[in-house]
Design a protein around this motif. Structure first.
Motif, PDB file in Angstrom:
ATOM      1  N   ALA A  89       0.831  -1.203   0.000  1.00  0.00           N
ATOM      2  CA  ALA A  89       0.000   0.000   0.000  1.00  0.00           C
ATOM      3  C   ALA A  89       0.868   1.256   0.000  1.00  0.00           C
ATOM      4  N   LEU A  90       2.039   1.182   0.654  1.00  0.00           N
ATOM      5  CA  LEU A  90       2.941   2.340   0.705  1.00  0.00           C
ATOM      6  C   LEU A  90       3.486   2.651  -0.678  1.00  0.00           C
ATOM      7  N   ARG A  91       3.982   1.649  -1.386  1.00  0.00           N
ATOM      8  CA  ARG A  91       4.493   1.838  -2.735  1.00  0.00           C
ATOM      9  C   ARG A  91       3.393   2.296  -3.678  1.00  0.00           C
ATOM     10  N   TRP A  92       2.239   1.669  -3.597  1.00  0.00           N
ATOM     11  CA  TRP A  92       1.102   1.992  -4.459  1.00  0.00           C
ATOM     12  C   TRP A  92       0.702   3.451  -4.251  1.00  0.00           C
ATOM     13  N   SER A  93       0.592   3.866  -2.999  1.00  0.00           N
ATOM     14  CA  SER A  93       0.168   5.230  -2.674  1.00  0.00           C
ATOM     15  C   SER A  93       1.202   6.266  -3.080  1.00  0.00           C
ATOM     16  N   ASN A 132       9.978   8.329  -1.416  1.00  0.00           N
ATOM     17  CA  ASN A 132      10.359   9.563  -0.733  1.00  0.00           C
ATOM     18  C   ASN A 132       9.446   9.762   0.478  1.00  0.00           C
ATOM     19  N   PRO A 133       9.987   9.742   1.692  1.00  0.00           N
ATOM     20  CA  PRO A 133       9.155   9.887   2.897  1.00  0.00           C
ATOM     21  C   PRO A 133       8.322  11.164   2.910  1.00  0.00           C
ATOM     22  N   LYS A 134       8.778  12.206   2.193  1.00  0.00           N
ATOM     23  CA  LYS A 134       8.042  13.475   2.169  1.00  0.00           C
ATOM     24  C   LYS A 134       6.709  13.361   1.427  1.00  0.00           C
ATOM     25  N   VAL A 135       6.607  12.347   0.564  1.00  0.00           N
ATOM     26  CA  VAL A 135       5.365  12.158  -0.206  1.00  0.00           C
ATOM     27  C   VAL A 135       4.335  11.376   0.607  1.00  0.00           C
ATOM     28  N   VAL A 136       4.805  10.470   1.457  1.00  0.00           N
ATOM     29  CA  VAL A 136       3.888   9.614   2.232  1.00  0.00           C
ATOM     30  C   VAL A 136       4.212   9.643   3.732  1.00  0.00           C
ATOM     31  N   LEU A 139       1.551   7.886   5.995  1.00  0.00           N
ATOM     32  CA  LEU A 139       1.481   6.422   5.891  1.00  0.00           C
ATOM     33  C   LEU A 139       2.651   5.752   6.605  1.00  0.00           C
ATOM     34  N   MET A 140       3.783   6.436   6.661  1.00  0.00           N
ATOM     35  CA  MET A 140       4.965   5.860   7.300  1.00  0.00           C
ATOM     36  C   MET A 140       4.836   5.821   8.820  1.00  0.00           C
ATOM     37  N   LYS A 141       3.795   6.473   9.344  1.00  0.00           N
ATOM     38  CA  LYS A 141       3.524   6.414  10.780  1.00  0.00           C
ATOM     39  C   LYS A 141       2.584   5.263  11.133  1.00  0.00           C
ATOM     40  N   ASN A 142       2.054   4.616  10.097  1.00  0.00           N
ATOM     41  CA  ASN A 142       1.104   3.524  10.289  1.00  0.00           C
ATOM     42  C   ASN A 142       1.849   2.190  10.354  1.00  0.00           C
ATOM     43  N   LYS A 143       1.846   1.538  11.505  1.00  0.00           N
ATOM     44  CA  LYS A 143       2.592   0.297  11.708  1.00  0.00           C
ATOM     45  C   LYS A 143       2.122  -0.831  10.800  1.00  0.00           C
ATOM     46  N   ARG A 144       0.822  -0.878  10.536  1.00  0.00           N
ATOM     47  CA  ARG A 144       0.284  -1.950   9.704  1.00  0.00           C
ATOM     48  C   ARG A 144       0.764  -1.796   8.249  1.00  0.00           C
ATOM     49  N   ILE A 145       0.755  -0.571   7.769  1.00  0.00           N
ATOM     50  CA  ILE A 145       1.218  -0.309   6.405  1.00  0.00           C
ATOM     51  C   ILE A 145       2.717  -0.588   6.280  1.00  0.00           C
ATOM     52  N   MET A 146       3.469  -0.173   7.275  1.00  0.00           N
ATOM     53  CA  MET A 146       4.921  -0.375   7.232  1.00  0.00           C
ATOM     54  C   MET A 146       5.292  -1.854   7.332  1.00  0.00           C
ATOM     55  N   PHE A 147       4.531  -2.625   8.108  1.00  0.00           N
ATOM     56  CA  PHE A 147       4.771  -4.070   8.194  1.00  0.00           C
ATOM     57  C   PHE A 147       4.546  -4.714   6.833  1.00  0.00           C
ATOM     58  N   GLN A 148       3.434  -4.358   6.185  1.00  0.00           N
ATOM     59  CA  GLN A 148       3.144  -4.931   4.871  1.00  0.00           C
ATOM     60  C   GLN A 148       4.210  -4.531   3.854  1.00  0.00           C
ATOM     61  N   ASN A 149       4.682  -3.287   3.947  1.00  0.00           N
ATOM     62  CA  ASN A 149       5.709  -2.821   3.003  1.00  0.00           C
ATOM     63  C   ASN A 149       7.033  -3.550   3.219  1.00  0.00           C
ATOM     64  N   LYS A 150       7.386  -3.801   4.476  1.00  0.00           N
ATOM     65  CA  LYS A 150       8.645  -4.480   4.799  1.00  0.00           C
ATOM     66  C   LYS A 150       8.640  -5.920   4.301  1.00  0.00           C
TER      67      LYS A 150
END
Length: 379
Positions: A89-93, A132-136, A139-150
């Motif tokens: 979801a992080l990459r997609w967004s 780029n963290p500045k774009v999202v 979302l980077m504060k969301n643990k569920r999204i970051m787990f899925q991205n990792k």
């Protein structure tokens, strides 16, 4: 050589290989086996679950923050989003936010200006830009999204294995579960989503904005759970709806609305109808004036004056209607000034009638001008 250096080996090989093998083996499977109705219905159900997780989850929730929801709904969206093999979801967004920020330019990740097939599929074969963290940042504060991205690959493969064995165990058809509910489903899921980047920037009309390539198309909307009203979406990206009319096919907005009614979604963002109407008038005005420049017509100046006067009147009436409506609801909530409330109700009723008549006149004027023949080419 430079093209090979820019090739995305990680996803490129997979996306090309699985589609080629599917085209070679699916006819063999269908020749020797007949998938059951239950298997086909299961595939459709899983298509809906995956597709809605992309539209309601990856797109409207994570990319555009059109509404807020509970962690449970987020987890469901992330799980079924993983089953579509469209990355995290992080990459997609990240890609999608860049698409909106730089639509139709070289910085657009899947710009239609680079060609239909580039926007549809070929952009996925290029190396991905680092997120780029500045774009999202949200979302980077969301643990569920970051787990899925990792663990994106693990999540994609694992979720599909889980679905495969559940379907195979229930149906008793292990080969059918692989060919139909897994492999064919992925193919249909991919191309229906990719249509938004290609067809929804190519084939349709532009009632809300002429400046970008996004278009509205009912057929695409039917294939993508409501995402086909793309001209509206690119004009008002933060609205939780894509199809704003009650009759427009947008199951994603119905699900989000339904979740809000049971307390599982809140903070639904929507553009008020008066802002939408103003945008329609302004876009149509520019279109009509542009059309007049191409006409060989003796009353061109008279028509230009009518366009200007009627559009100005509609914009003024729409603003006044919005102002009176807000005042009326504010007074009703305070339960005071009943005489003023009654007077406002009469004013609103009268103004609504005028608006209805002026919208009819605007429609007739538009139809008249758009039917006129352009200036002959004497060259």
């Amino acid at each position: 050589m430079k093209k090979l250096e820019n090739f995305n080996w990680k996803s490129g090989i997979f996306l090309i290989t699985y589609q080629i093998i599917l085209f070679l083996t699916l006819p063999w499977y269908l020749y020797h086996y007949t998938p059951s109705i239950g298997l086909i219905l299961t595939m459709i159900l899983l298509l809906c679950c995956g597709g809605l997780s992309i539209t309601a989850g990856y797109h409207r929730l994570f990319s555009h923050k059109c509404y807020k929801t509970s962690p449970i709904i987020e987890c469901i969206a992330l799980f079924f989003g993983s089953t579509t093999f469209q990355g995290s979801a992080l990459r997609w967004s990240f890609d999608h936010r860049k698409h909106h920020a730089f639509v139709d330019t070289d910085k657009d990740p899947y710009s239609i200006k680079k060609g239909f097939w580039y926007a549809h599929f070929l952009w996925l074969l290029e190396k991905q830009e680092a997120i780029n963290p500045k774009v999202v940042p949200d979302l980077m504060k969301n643990k569920r999204i970051m787990f899925q991205n990792k663990y994106d690959v693990t999540c994609m493969v694992g979720s599909n294995i889980i679905l495969y064995f559940i379907v195979a165990w229930i149906s008793g058809d292990y080969m059918g579960a692989f060919f139909i509910t897994t492999w064919t489903r992925l193919f249909l899921q991919h191309h229906s989503t990719w249509f938004i980047n290609s067809l929804a920037h190519t084939w349709g009309d532009k009632p809300f904005c002429q400046e970008h390539s996004a278009v509205n198309n009912f057929i695409i909307s039917f294939l993508t759970f409501g995402e086909g009203y793309h001209n509206y979406h690119h004009t008002f990206a933060n609205d939780y709806r894509n199809g704003v009319r009650w009759y427009q096919f947008d199951p994603t907005k119905w699900i989000i609305w339904g979740l809000s009614k049971v307390g599982l979604a809140w903070g639904l963002r929507r553009v008020d109808k008066h802002t939408i109407q103003k945008k329609i008038v302004l876009e149509r005005k520019d279109l009509l004036l542009e059309q007049l420049t191409e006409l060989w017509y003796v009353k061109k100046e008279e028509l230009e004056q009518k366009i200007q006067e009627l559009s100005d009147k509609l914009l003024s009436e729409t603003s006044k209607f919005n102002e009176l409506t807000e005042k009326y609801h504010s007074l009703r909530r305070s339960n005071e000034a009943k005489d003023v409330i009654v007077q406002l109700r009469h004013e609103i009723k009268s103004l609504k009638a005028n608006l209805r008549e002026d919208w009819r006149s605007w429609g007739e004027l538009s139809a008249t001008i758009l039917k006129l023949k352009p200036i002959p080419n004497f060259a």
